[in-house]
Design a protein around this motif. Structure first.
Motif, PDB file in Angstrom:
ATOM      1  N   ASN A 794      10.270  -8.887   3.120  1.00 45.47           N
ATOM      2  CA  ASN A 794      11.532  -8.205   3.397  1.00 45.47           C
ATOM      3  C   ASN A 794      12.698  -9.180   3.179  1.00 45.47           C
ATOM      4  OD1 ASN A 794      10.958  -9.803   5.625  1.00 45.47           O
ATOM      5  ND2 ASN A 794      11.995  -8.425   7.042  1.00 45.47           N
ATOM      6  N   GLY A 795      13.691  -8.728   2.487  1.00 45.00           N
ATOM      7  CA  GLY A 795      14.826  -9.587   2.165  1.00 45.00           C
ATOM      8  C   GLY A 795      14.613 -10.462   0.947  1.00 45.00           C
ATOM      9  N   LEU A 796      13.390 -10.456   0.358  1.00 43.29           N
ATOM     10  CA  LEU A 796      13.110 -11.316  -0.786  1.00 43.29           C
ATOM     11  C   LEU A 796      13.974 -10.932  -1.994  1.00 43.29           C
ATOM     12  CD1 LEU A 796      11.421 -13.504  -2.207  1.00 43.29           C
ATOM     13  CD2 LEU A 796       9.697 -11.752  -2.699  1.00 43.29           C
ATOM     14  N   LEU A 797      14.081  -9.614  -2.254  1.00 41.33           N
ATOM     15  CA  LEU A 797      14.888  -9.176  -3.399  1.00 41.33           C
ATOM     16  C   LEU A 797      16.363  -9.576  -3.213  1.00 41.33           C
ATOM     17  CD1 LEU A 797      15.266  -7.715  -6.056  1.00 41.33           C
ATOM     18  CD2 LEU A 797      15.388  -5.554  -4.770  1.00 41.33           C
ATOM     19  N   ARG A 798      16.874  -9.416  -1.991  1.00 40.44           N
ATOM     20  CA  ARG A 798      18.272  -9.776  -1.741  1.00 40.44           C
ATOM     21  C   ARG A 798      18.490 -11.269  -1.989  1.00 40.44           C
ATOM     22  NH1 ARG A 798      21.664  -6.515   0.604  1.00 40.44           N
ATOM     23  NH2 ARG A 798      19.933  -5.291   1.442  1.00 40.44           N
ATOM     24  N   ARG A 799      17.545 -12.096  -1.532  1.00 33.94           N
ATOM     25  CA  ARG A 799      17.686 -13.543  -1.745  1.00 33.94           C
ATOM     26  C   ARG A 799      17.632 -13.877  -3.237  1.00 33.94           C
ATOM     27  NH1 ARG A 799      14.224 -13.335   2.805  1.00 33.94           N
ATOM     28  NH2 ARG A 799      12.343 -13.766   1.565  1.00 33.94           N
ATOM     29  N   TRP A 800      16.761 -13.178  -3.952  1.00 30.38           N
ATOM     30  CA  TRP A 800      16.652 -13.423  -5.398  1.00 30.38           C
ATOM     31  C   TRP A 800      17.927 -13.011  -6.119  1.00 30.38           C
ATOM     32  CZ3 TRP A 800      16.683 -10.452  -9.873  1.00 30.38           C
ATOM     33  CH2 TRP A 800      16.177 -11.070 -11.031  1.00 30.38           C
ATOM     34  N   GLY A 805      23.165 -14.441  -8.745  1.00 34.64           N
ATOM     35  CA  GLY A 805      24.504 -13.886  -8.832  1.00 34.64           C
ATOM     36  C   GLY A 805      24.533 -12.458  -9.324  1.00 34.64           C
ATOM     37  N   LEU A 806      23.534 -11.644  -8.926  1.00 30.48           N
ATOM     38  CA  LEU A 806      23.440 -10.257  -9.386  1.00 30.48           C
ATOM     39  C   LEU A 806      23.850  -9.296  -8.285  1.00 30.48           C
ATOM     40  CD1 LEU A 806      20.036 -10.604 -11.282  1.00 30.48           C
ATOM     41  CD2 LEU A 806      22.330 -10.533 -12.295  1.00 30.48           C
ATOM     42  N   ASP A 807      23.977  -8.028  -8.650  1.00 26.44           N
ATOM     43  CA  ASP A 807      24.457  -6.987  -7.748  1.00 26.44           C
ATOM     44  C   ASP A 807      23.514  -6.847  -6.551  1.00 26.44           C
ATOM     45  OD1 ASP A 807      25.440  -4.800  -6.479  1.00 26.44           O
ATOM     46  OD2 ASP A 807      25.221  -3.422  -8.182  1.00 26.44           O
ATOM     47  N   PRO A 808      23.969  -7.156  -5.321  1.00 25.03           N
ATOM     48  CA  PRO A 808      23.080  -7.076  -4.147  1.00 25.03           C
ATOM     49  C   PRO A 808      22.714  -5.655  -3.753  1.00 25.03           C
ATOM     50  CG  PRO A 808      25.334  -7.577  -3.476  1.00 25.03           C
ATOM     51  CD  PRO A 808      25.330  -7.617  -4.974  1.00 25.03           C
ATOM     52  N   SER A 809      23.410  -4.646  -4.320  1.00 23.95           N
ATOM     53  CA  SER A 809      23.098  -3.269  -3.946  1.00 23.95           C
ATOM     54  C   SER A 809      21.696  -2.862  -4.371  1.00 23.95           C
ATOM     55  CB  SER A 809      24.116  -2.314  -4.552  1.00 23.95           C
ATOM     56  OG  SER A 809      23.992  -2.288  -5.978  1.00 23.95           O
ATOM     57  N   ARG A 810      21.120  -3.578  -5.346  1.00 21.63           N
ATOM     58  CA  ARG A 810      19.764  -3.233  -5.781  1.00 21.63           C
ATOM     59  C   ARG A 810      18.750  -3.415  -4.645  1.00 21.63           C
ATOM     60  NH1 ARG A 810      22.634  -1.032  -8.860  1.00 21.63           N
ATOM     61  NH2 ARG A 810      22.792  -1.438 -11.102  1.00 21.63           N
ATOM     62  N   ALA A 811      19.024  -4.347  -3.740  1.00 21.48           N
ATOM     63  CA  ALA A 811      18.143  -4.517  -2.580  1.00 21.48           C
ATOM     64  C   ALA A 811      18.227  -3.304  -1.678  1.00 21.48           C
ATOM     65  CB  ALA A 811      18.514  -5.787  -1.817  1.00 21.48           C
ATOM     66  N   ALA A 827       4.334   1.522  -0.269  1.00 25.07           N
ATOM     67  CA  ALA A 827       5.687   0.999  -0.402  1.00 25.07           C
ATOM     68  C   ALA A 827       5.801   0.208  -1.702  1.00 25.07           C
ATOM     69  CB  ALA A 827       6.030   0.113   0.791  1.00 25.07           C
ATOM     70  N   VAL A 828       6.966   0.252  -2.309  1.00 24.03           N
ATOM     71  CA  VAL A 828       7.188  -0.420  -3.588  1.00 24.03           C
ATOM     72  C   VAL A 828       7.729  -1.812  -3.328  1.00 24.03           C
ATOM     73  CG1 VAL A 828       8.439  -0.353  -5.775  1.00 24.03           C
ATOM     74  CG2 VAL A 828       7.593   1.766  -4.734  1.00 24.03           C
ATOM     75  N   GLY A 829       7.091  -2.807  -3.916  1.00 22.55           N
ATOM     76  CA  GLY A 829       7.497  -4.184  -3.711  1.00 22.55           C
ATOM     77  C   GLY A 829       8.689  -4.573  -4.565  1.00 22.55           C
ATOM     78  N   PRO A 830       9.316  -5.701  -4.226  1.00 22.73           N
ATOM     79  CA  PRO A 830      10.538  -6.114  -4.930  1.00 22.73           C
ATOM     80  C   PRO A 830      10.313  -6.626  -6.340  1.00 22.73           C
ATOM     81  CG  PRO A 830       9.888  -7.784  -3.331  1.00 22.73           C
ATOM     82  CD  PRO A 830       8.969  -6.613  -3.119  1.00 22.73           C
ATOM     83  N   SER A 831       9.093  -6.931  -6.722  1.00 23.27           N
ATOM     84  CA  SER A 831       8.852  -7.535  -8.036  1.00 23.27           C
ATOM     85  C   SER A 831       9.333  -6.660  -9.181  1.00 23.27           C
ATOM     86  CB  SER A 831       7.355  -7.831  -8.215  1.00 23.27           C
ATOM     87  OG  SER A 831       6.917  -8.755  -7.251  1.00 23.27           O
ATOM     88  N   TYR A 832       9.320  -5.319  -8.980  1.00 22.35           N
ATOM     89  CA  TYR A 832       9.760  -4.421 -10.045  1.00 22.35           C
ATOM     90  C   TYR A 832      11.228  -4.667 -10.425  1.00 22.35           C
ATOM     91  CZ  TYR A 832       5.460  -1.778  -9.364  1.00 22.35           C
ATOM     92  OH  TYR A 832       4.140  -1.405  -9.288  1.00 22.35           O
ATOM     93  N   LEU A 833      12.015  -5.134  -9.460  1.00 23.97           N
ATOM     94  CA  LEU A 833      13.444  -5.339  -9.707  1.00 23.97           C
ATOM     95  C   LEU A 833      13.806  -6.816  -9.770  1.00 23.97           C
ATOM     96  CD1 LEU A 833      14.903  -2.608  -7.304  1.00 23.97           C
ATOM     97  CD2 LEU A 833      14.293  -2.407  -9.722  1.00 23.97           C
ATOM     98  N   MET A 834      12.815  -7.685  -9.918  1.00 22.06           N
ATOM     99  CA  MET A 834      13.074  -9.134  -9.946  1.00 22.06           C
ATOM    100  C   MET A 834      12.893  -9.684 -11.360  1.00 22.06           C
ATOM    101  SD  MET A 834      11.430 -10.362  -6.284  1.00 22.06           S
ATOM    102  CE  MET A 834      11.791 -12.090  -6.584  1.00 22.06           C
ATOM    103  N   ARG A 835      13.401  -8.925 -12.330  1.00 16.05           N
ATOM    104  CA  ARG A 835      13.443  -9.396 -13.711  1.00 16.05           C
ATOM    105  C   ARG A 835      14.888  -9.337 -14.173  1.00 16.05           C
ATOM    106  NH1 ARG A 835       9.276  -5.535 -14.322  1.00 16.05           N
ATOM    107  NH2 ARG A 835      10.617  -4.321 -15.728  1.00 16.05           N
ATOM    108  N   PRO A 836      15.399 -10.393 -14.756  1.00 13.01           N
ATOM    109  CA  PRO A 836      16.806 -10.373 -15.183  1.00 13.01           C
ATOM    110  C   PRO A 836      17.139  -9.201 -16.091  1.00 13.01           C
ATOM    111  CG  PRO A 836      15.937 -12.596 -15.294  1.00 13.01           C
ATOM    112  CD  PRO A 836      14.770 -11.705 -14.974  1.00 13.01           C
ATOM    113  N   SER A 837      16.177  -8.765 -16.912  1.00 16.81           N
ATOM    114  CA  SER A 837      16.460  -7.666 -17.842  1.00 16.81           C
ATOM    115  C   SER A 837      16.763  -6.363 -17.119  1.00 16.81           C
ATOM    116  CB  SER A 837      15.264  -7.467 -18.782  1.00 16.81           C
ATOM    117  OG  SER A 837      14.101  -7.147 -18.038  1.00 16.81           O
ATOM    118  N   VAL A 838      16.261  -6.206 -15.891  1.00 15.77           N
ATOM    119  CA  VAL A 838      16.493  -4.981 -15.133  1.00 15.77           C
ATOM    120  C   VAL A 838      17.967  -4.843 -14.758  1.00 15.77           C
ATOM    121  CG1 VAL A 838      15.889  -3.760 -12.997  1.00 15.77           C
ATOM    122  CG2 VAL A 838      14.130  -5.015 -14.268  1.00 15.77           C
ATOM    123  N   HIS A 839      18.670  -5.964 -14.696  1.00 14.76           N
ATOM    124  CA  HIS A 839      20.052  -5.963 -14.219  1.00 14.76           C
ATOM    125  C   HIS A 839      21.047  -6.145 -15.370  1.00 14.76           C
ATOM    126  CE1 HIS A 839      18.422  -6.319 -10.127  1.00 14.76           C
ATOM    127  NE2 HIS A 839      17.509  -7.100 -10.703  1.00 14.76           N
TER     128      HIS A 839
END
Length: 886
Positions: A794-800, A805-811, A827-839
């Motif tokens: 929990n909070g891992l995506l926000r820290r990443w 320097g990416l949009d924190p709203s994704r968390a 539950a869906v883990g944060p790894s799906y959104l922890m790729r720079p290309s996603v942002h």
């Protein structure tokens, strides 16, 4: 009270196990049964408890059905178990007794079962300490207690216990004092306060070298120790007598100064000791006794490691070096570089090899410049002597410190026509165990020690057997032992082959008798003797070092205790050579001792590692400590929680990169893939043959055993997707009992999992196969959850996002998605959104949503009446976020 007892009494795990037993329904039954046994078999139990027997309280550890165990030496004599399902609710168990005593008192025609109703009797005891005249008596606690009241049964228990009580039992890690207090009716410890029993090795070693430095000349070792005793005030613990009768501090001083001799700071030869120039310089450079002693240890470990590696590399090439050195005659010399060229090695390796293994003429080997090698590169036979003066006497010319290069014998001249020659072959020392305490019912060990030999029965062989080759030996065994089963004949072939050709003069040989270990050096070739009793026909002379100084089995270190569990008559112990060499050094203090290799440890987790993994340091530290304690850990959780990433990255931080390996389980993965199996290979003639091939676990275990100072980690991805019972096979046992050995399916030798091998598995909880994970595997692994709603995920995506320097709203988007899911396992883990290309932009986010997240959710709702696209619509989820998170 000793320090050891005080530590055991403070052990929270032992106290917890006692509390669990004490608060359970079987405590009074356990106490009654143990009291009844001790009253019958060990009348002086209260006096002998601290030295002669161990009472273990087991609830809560790996032995889930055991309530308590009473052991003497290494043998369990009374084991109590929880009631069996089909029993009468009473505690069950078994006791070991002398069967000859029971049977001698039986009325004619009456069986043991008739004499002692409610009990059963088995002769297939797994224990060997008490010999063959033992029997296990199994039954409920009430029947066992009633049997103890019978004088014949009590005498049978007492007869077995009396033999076992002649040796000392080690309480280390085993004894549960609270349970012993309850059984003995003891409310408080009865021994005096704890005393300090530590040895001040650093003070003893430094004082020895200071005595030698002040003297400036050679001194006998006893004289040095006498002077040390005058300079320091010895503690009560240091003055305590050793088994041999001498104070323990003298044993410690002799042993640990051997390390200083090995690194060249002093010399010990023929009873005399003297300090070297390097030793005097070290006294100045390291004025503190602790830093002085620590530097000795560091240098010794480095020397020992280098020598061991060199011996391993060139064991089969020593005969080449020995033959080459025969060409270096008096008046000439050669260099390590020249010898290295002959065997495709390095000069350093050759220097360490010749320092470890004596080869004739090795005193004529110098460095490339012609200088005398340092002490750590000299064999013990040369160390401390004036090698330059010796070479000058042999007509080698020196200019200052360097020898005349014109007298050097280069590699080309050394090479000549080198051929392996048995007469000149120099080989590394090996170690062997030969059992002689029960040869057809007779104990031959006293004769071995008194007359200086070791033997195998070989009763069907003839006097010419030592000269025959392997094929002829196999034929002789097939003919002369045809009355034996094929498995026995195969074992005998291995025994005789090893005794005749495996064992060599100079090898270590060990034997065990009544719980004590004896060590000797092989002193001659195999020979056949017409033994009248036909129990000792095949012999080798041995110089026994322990005729009056045997060591207790509990004093053994390293992998020796595990290897000795093998009950074969002849065992190759070379894998435990380090421990054997330490035993040898302890018995012969004048010889250079072998220090143990540094123990493998997982590296500590640092703030930098925690920051790199975006994880709390405390959580990572707990995970590291859990892995260090349990050896096997599984990370489990929903998809996308970073289980595999964390396992591989953390493993690389806990040890060296080359010591980490990754495998992935799948439904078709087998034992043969994972551990070892026969695989087809193409032969030179085009035909197929099957060869036993190691899998990743076997390879990594063998590497870990060869490098005991390094931690090795095997990461098993998707561990629950394989058929675990099929993949692990008999290795299930070793996951729980690392100190035990088992025989393998394909290779018959005993196998252990080395203590420096760790396993990290990953498991996806969205795959319902986790529910099918059997209890045996659950018990052998510690389980650590990784879930989006819990630390550290929990909070891992926000820290990443903040780091990049990416949009924190994704968390917030991920949190909103998981709130709409009604199943925590999905539950869906944060790894799906922890790729720079996603942002990279809105389209990139929609792309991962359409092709990664929604398909995962459709699979989850496959059998449900749910419109996945509508329920988890991206625009709706974004709109549901707080206004400060657009």
């Amino acid at each position: 009270m000793s320090t050891a007892e005080a530590e055991l009494r403070k052990d929270p795990a032992k106290q917890a196990r006692f509390d669990r037993l004490h608060s359970g329904p079987y405590f009074s039954a356990v106490v009654e049964a143990n009291r009844a046994y001790l009253a019958a078999a060990v009348p002086d139990a209260a006096v002998t408890e601290r030295e002669r027997w161990v009472l273990t309280c087991l609830p809560g550890n790996a032995h889930t059905q055991r309530l308590s165990v009473l052991s003497m030496r290494t043998m369990e004599v009374l084991v109590l178990l929880e009631p069996v399902i089909l029993g009468d609710g009473d505690v069950t168990g078994f006791v070991s007794v002398r069967q000859s005593v029971l049977k001698a008192a039986l009325p004619p025609g009456r069986s043991l079962e008739q004499q002692y109703p409610g009990l059963s009797f088995r002769t297939d005891s797994p224990y060997h300490d008490a010999g063959e005249d033992q029997i296990r008596v199994l039954g409920p606690r009430r029947a066992l207690v009633a049997a103890f009241a019978d004088e014949t049964f009590a005498a049978a228990a007492r007869a077995l216990a009396t033999d076992l009580l002649t040796g000392r039992t080690s309480h280390a890690r085993h004894h549960n004092y609270p349970l012993a207090d309850a059984v003995l009716g003891r409310t408080v410890p009865v021994d005096p306060p704890v005393v300090d029993d530590t040895m001040r090795n650093s003070l003893l070693v430094r004082t020895c070298l200071e005595v030698l430095s002040d003297s400036g000349e050679r001194m006998h070792g006893r004289t040095v120790l006498d002077e040390v005793a005058k300079r320091i005030t010895l503690t009560e613990a240091e003055l305590r007598p050793h088994k041999s009768g001498v104070p323990v501090w003298t044993i410690a001083a002799r042993f640990h100064t051997g390390d200083a001799a090995t690194i060249g700071w002093m010399v010990k030869r023929a009873g005399d000791w003297w300090i070297t120039d390097a030793g005097r310089a070290a006294l100045e450079e390291y004025p503190g006794r602790d830093e002085f002693y620590a530097e000795i240890g560091r240098r010794y470990r480095e020397v020992y490691r280098n020598r061991k590696q060199a011996r391993k590399k060139y064991d089969n090439r020593l005969h080449v070096l020995a033959a080459a050195l025969q060409r270096v005659e008096p008046g000439s010399w050669t260099a390590y570089d020249d010898l290295a060229e002959l065997v495709d090695g390095t000069p350093d390796d050759i220097a360490h090899l010749l320092a470890d293994t004596y080869v004739e003429n090795s005193h004529r080997v110098l460095d490339a410049a012609g200088r005398i090698p340092p002490a750590e590169h000299q064999h013990v036979r040369h160390r401390g002597s004036d090698l330059r003066a010796r070479l000058v006497e042999e007509s080698v010319e020196f200019t200052g410190r360097t020898a005349n290069q014109e007298q050097r014998i280069p590699a080309d001249l050394l090479r000549g026509e080198l051929e392996p020659s048995p007469a000149t072959e120099a080989v590394a020392r090996r170690a062997w165990l030969v059992r002689g305490a029960n040869v057809d019912g007779y104990d031959l060990v006293p004769r071995w020690l008194a007359e200086g030999w070791v033997s195998l029965a070989a009763s069907q062989l003839t006097g010419a057997v030592e000269a025959v080759g392997p094929q002829r030996l196999a034929q002789i065994i097939e003919e002369e032992y045809r009355h034996k089963s094929y498995s026995v004949r195969e074992k005998l072939r291995g025994y005789f082959e090893a005794f005749l050709r495996g064992i060599r003069p100079g090898d270590f040989v060990l034997t065990v008798e009544q719980g004590e270990i004896h060590l000797g050096l092989v002193d001659g070739p195999a020979r056949f003797v017409e033994s009248p009793d036909r129990r000792s026909n095949l012999r080798r002379d041995v110089e026994w070092l322990t005729v009056d100084a045997a060591r207790d089995l509990t004093e053994l270190t390293g992998s020796l205790p595990t290897l000795l569990q093998n009950q074969d008559d002849l065992i190759d112990l070379t894998d435990a050579l380090d421990a054997v060499e330490r035993l040898h050094a302890d018995l012969t203090p004048e010889a250079p001792p072998a220090a143990p290799a540094p123990e493998a440890r997982l590296a500590q987790v640092t703030e930098d590692v925690a920051a790199e993994l975006l994880t709390e340091l405390d959580w990572l530290t707990r995970l590291r400590d859990l892995l260090a304690e349990r050896k096997q850990v599984i990370l489990y959780g929903p998809p996308g929680t970073g289980k595999t990433y964390l396992a591989t990255r953390l493993a690389a931080k806990l040890t060296e990169a080359h010591a980490v390996r990754l495998v992935q389980f799948h439904p078709s993965y087998t034992y043969e893939d994972f551990f070892e199996g026969f695989r087809p290979q193409s032969a030179d003639d085009g035909t197929l043959r099957f060869k036993l091939t190691p899998g990743p676990l076997r390879q990594l275990a063998d590497e870990a055993r060869e490098h005991p100072s390094t931690a090795y980690v095997l990461v098993i991805d998707e561990i629950n997707r394989g058929n675990l019972a099929k993949v692990f096979g008999e290795l299930y046992f070793l996951l729980e009992y690392r100190d035990e050995a088992i025989r393998l399916q394909y290779s018959a030798e005993p196998f252990t999992l080395p203590p420096n091998l760790y396993l990290i598995g990953t498991m996806n909880t969205a795959d319902r196969s986790i529910a099918l994970l059997d209890a045996a595997m659950r018990r052998r692994f510690a389980f650590v959850e990784l879930h989006p709603a819990k630390p550290p995920v929990n909070g891992l995506l926000r820290r990443w996002l903040e780091r990049h320097g990416l949009d924190p709203s994704r968390a917030g988007l991920l949190d909103a998605l998981n709130v709409r899911l009604d199943d925590a396992d999905y539950a869906v883990g944060p790894s799906y959104l922890m790729r720079p290309s996603v942002h990279a932009g809105p389209d990139a986010l929609r792309q991962v949503w359409e092709y990664d997240v929604l398909p995962l959710l459709r699979e989850h709702h496959y059998a449900d009446d749910v419109d996945v696209d509508k329920r988890y619509n991206l625009d709706d989820l974004l709109a549901s976020l707080p206004s400060d998170q657009p």
